[in-house]
Scaffold this active site. Structure first.
Site, short mmCIF file in Angstrom:
data_model
loop_
_atom_site.label_atom_id
_atom_site.label_comp_id
_atom_site.label_asym_id
_atom_site.label_seq_id
_atom_site.Cartn_x
_atom_site.Cartn_y
_atom_site.Cartn_z
N SER A 148 0.86 -1.17 0.00
CA SER A 148 0.00 0.00 0.00
C SER A 148 0.90 1.23 0.00
O SER A 148 1.68 1.42 0.93
CB SER A 148 -0.88 -0.05 1.25
OG SER A 148 -1.53 1.17 1.47
N LYS A 174 -1.29 -0.98 -4.26
CA LYS A 174 -2.46 -0.19 -3.89
C LYS A 174 -2.01 1.23 -3.72
O LYS A 174 -1.06 1.50 -2.99
CB LYS A 174 -3.00 -0.77 -2.57
CG LYS A 174 -4.25 -0.15 -2.05
CD LYS A 174 -4.78 -0.97 -0.86
CE LYS A 174 -4.73 -0.15 0.41
NZ LYS A 174 -5.34 -0.86 1.56
N LYS A 176 -2.91 5.15 -2.70
CA LYS A 176 -3.86 6.01 -2.00
C LYS A 176 -4.33 7.09 -2.96
O LYS A 176 -3.55 7.62 -3.78
CB LYS A 176 -3.17 6.65 -0.79
CG LYS A 176 -2.76 5.65 0.28
CD LYS A 176 -3.97 5.06 0.98
CE LYS A 176 -3.53 4.15 2.12
NZ LYS A 176 -4.68 3.52 2.80
N ASP A 201 -7.13 3.20 -3.00
CA ASP A 201 -7.76 3.30 -1.69
C ASP A 201 -7.98 4.76 -1.33
O ASP A 201 -7.02 5.53 -1.21
CB ASP A 201 -6.86 2.63 -0.63
CG ASP A 201 -7.52 2.57 0.75
OD1 ASP A 201 -8.67 3.02 0.90
OD2 ASP A 201 -6.86 2.07 1.69
N GLU A 226 -11.07 0.87 -3.13
CA GLU A 226 -11.32 0.61 -1.71
C GLU A 226 -11.87 1.85 -1.02
O GLU A 226 -11.34 2.95 -1.15
CB GLU A 226 -9.98 0.18 -1.07
CG GLU A 226 -10.05 -0.15 0.41
CD GLU A 226 -8.73 -0.74 0.91
OE1 GLU A 226 -8.03 -1.45 0.14
OE2 GLU A 226 -8.38 -0.49 2.07
N ASP A 252 -13.41 -1.36 3.52
CA ASP A 252 -12.49 -1.42 4.65
C ASP A 252 -13.23 -0.81 5.86
O ASP A 252 -13.92 -1.53 6.61
CB ASP A 252 -11.20 -0.63 4.28
CG ASP A 252 -10.18 -0.48 5.39
OD1 ASP A 252 -10.47 -0.84 6.54
OD2 ASP A 252 -9.06 0.02 5.14
N LYS A 276 -9.54 -6.32 8.53
CA LYS A 276 -8.52 -6.01 9.52
C LYS A 276 -8.99 -6.58 10.84
O LYS A 276 -10.01 -6.13 11.37
CB LYS A 276 -8.31 -4.49 9.62
CG LYS A 276 -7.70 -3.89 8.37
CD LYS A 276 -7.57 -2.38 8.44
CE LYS A 276 -6.95 -1.86 7.15
NZ LYS A 276 -7.06 -0.40 7.02
N GLY A 304 -3.84 -4.00 6.57
CA GLY A 304 -2.85 -3.61 7.57
C GLY A 304 -3.09 -2.20 8.07
O GLY A 304 -3.82 -1.42 7.45
O1 OSB Z 1 -6.71 2.10 4.65
O2 OSB Z 1 -5.71 0.24 4.48
C1 OSB Z 1 -5.78 1.39 4.96
C2 OSB Z 1 -2.63 2.12 7.06
C3 OSB Z 1 -3.19 2.82 8.11
C4 OSB Z 1 -4.54 3.08 8.11
C5 OSB Z 1 -5.35 2.62 7.05
C6 OSB Z 1 -4.81 1.90 6.01
C7 OSB Z 1 -3.41 1.68 6.00
C8 OSB Z 1 -2.73 1.00 4.90
C9 OSB Z 1 -1.37 0.37 5.22
O3 OSB Z 1 -3.15 0.99 3.77
C10 OSB Z 1 -1.30 -1.08 4.88
C11 OSB Z 1 -0.07 -1.70 5.53
O4 OSB Z 1 -0.07 -1.91 6.77
O5 OSB Z 1 0.90 -1.97 4.81
MG MG Z 2 -8.05 1.02 3.39
#
Ligand code: OSB
Ligand code: MG
Length: 379
Positions: A148, A174, A176, A201, A226, A252, A276, A304
């Site tokens: 991500s 992924k 953002k 995401d 996402e 999510d 999660k 994560g």
């Molecule tokens: O939206 O998936 C998410 C990290 C912190 C809060 C929300 C998210 C995330 C990540 C990180 O996308 C994923 C990772 O731990 O590698």
């Molecule tokens: Mg997410």
């Protein structure tokens, strides 16, 4: 031995709370904020015999992803969670089911209560017991992973970085996204990586005025989009689905448990679930959601929260019990922090997989002490 993990006895001498600060390799930017280091809360369950189990509370330090935040979590644990467990213990012999039931009185705070349950389960496994996951078959001992990536300042740096990560072997990338991002930026990235398994995401950052942009994303053929809208915007999800039926939707923040998952399936706005374990309150609900998703044919992968290796190793155990996932948001230790809390570090092979390690984590005591910035014992 008793049949259900819930029947296993345990004792509580104290709960130790530690706030650790881990330096990151790089700043991570998403629609919910910018992060330079990871401020994480660890829950250590000490039993009457001196054994200890550890769980990570993976919420953010601020209430920008969910309502929980590290300082608030400590208050909830000290003022409510520990007293509820102690009261359950004083009524009779304590077992995992009683701990779960006691914590079940707390509304909300799933990351926080999950950390206590994870610590209790970790303790049980260390003293010869089992947790919920031990009852679920391992389906992928070599867990497929994706990365991500945060927001980029420009297209060139994004393209360069994606190239590097593809080279590393990641099975999905992924990105953002947030309102204001130009479609041309994403088009240029897609053009350079036409066959890449690429997801977006938004962390709930779009509103009604973002619908046109999100509908247009379909032309990039993303693996999934996402959490485009805020956690309870089922209305906007329905509208997006109507206007762009072919755009795969992943949820999510919207999914808190069985109720929200069944609702999303019922109204047809979920094509895959980012699960999660902390967000849904821990191992028992996680197991229930895995089961429900399998029955309904819904693809699942484990998400994560930029966990330390303590939380990531716990998530890895869950991920290994998911069949056929494209990729989980579980990168190796080297991707996140310059220092970590467990030995050995979590490693990824050139095929983009992390080998399951079921053993309880071995804490690096010196690092743990050096990185701890707050510590309290709740007796
Ligand atoms: O939206 O998936 C998410 C990290 C912190 C809060 C929300 C998210 C995330 C990540 C990180 O996308 C994923 C990772 O731990 O590698
Ligand atoms: Mg997410």
């Amino acid at each position: 031995m008793n049949d259900s993990p819930r029947d296993q006895s345990l004792t509580l001498r104290s709960i130790e709370l530690r706030v650790v600060v881990l330096p990151q390799h790089e700043v991570f930017r998403s629609a919910v904020g910018e992060r330079h280091h990871r401020r994480a809360l660890l829950v250590l369950w000490h039993d009457a015999n001196g054994a200890v189990g550890v769980g990570e509370c993976s919420c953010r330090p601020d209430p920008f992803y969910s309502g929980e935040f590290v300082d608030g979590a400590q208050i909830v644990l000290e003022r409510f969670a520990q007293p509820l467990i102690a009261a359950a213990g004083s009524r009779g012999e304590l077992n995992l089911g009683a701990v779960e039931k006691a914590l079940g009185r707390i509304r909300g705070w799933p990351f926080t209560t999950a950390a206590v349950l994870d610590a209790a389960c970790d303790l049980l496994r260390r003293i010869g017991g089992r947790d919920y996951l031990d009852g679920l078959a391992v389906r992928e001992p070599r867990v497929p992973v994706g990365i991500s990536l945060g927001l980029f300042p420009d297209t060139e740096s994004a393209v360069r970085r994606l190239g590097e990560e593809v080279e590393q072997g990641y099975r999905r990338i992924k990105l953002k996204i947030q309102p204001g991002l130009k479609l041309d930026h994403l088009r240029a990235i897609r053009r350079r990586f036409p066959d890449l398994c690429l997801g977006f995401d938004a962390n709930g950052s779009f509103g009604e005025d973002g619908l046109d942009f999100l509908v247009a994303l379909a032309e990039l053929e993303p693996a999934m989009l996402e959490q485009p809208f805020g956690p309870d915007r089922w209305d906007l999800l329905t509208e997006l689905r109507r206007r762009s039926p072919e755009l795969p939707l992943c949820l999510d923040e919207s999914i808190h448990g069985l109720g929200s998952l069944r609702l999303a399936l019922e109204i047809g706005v979920i094509d895959e679930l980012n699960l999660k374990p902390g967000r849904v309150g821990g191992p028992a609900v996680t197991a229930a959601l895995l089961d429900e998703s399998r029955r309904r044919g819904l693809p699942v992968w484990i998400g994560g929260m930029f966990e330390t290796s303590i939380g990531r190793r716990a998530n890895l155990r869950v991920a290994a019990r998911v069949e056929g996932a494209t990729a989980h948001d579980l990168s190796p230790s080297s991707r996140y922090f310059t220092r970590d809390l467990v030995v050995p570090p979590v490693a990824m092979d050139a095929d983009g997989r992390i080998e399951l390690d079921e053993a309880p984590v071995e804490l690096d005591r010196a690092s743990l002490d050096e990185l701890t910035v707050e510590r309290r014992i709740v007796p």
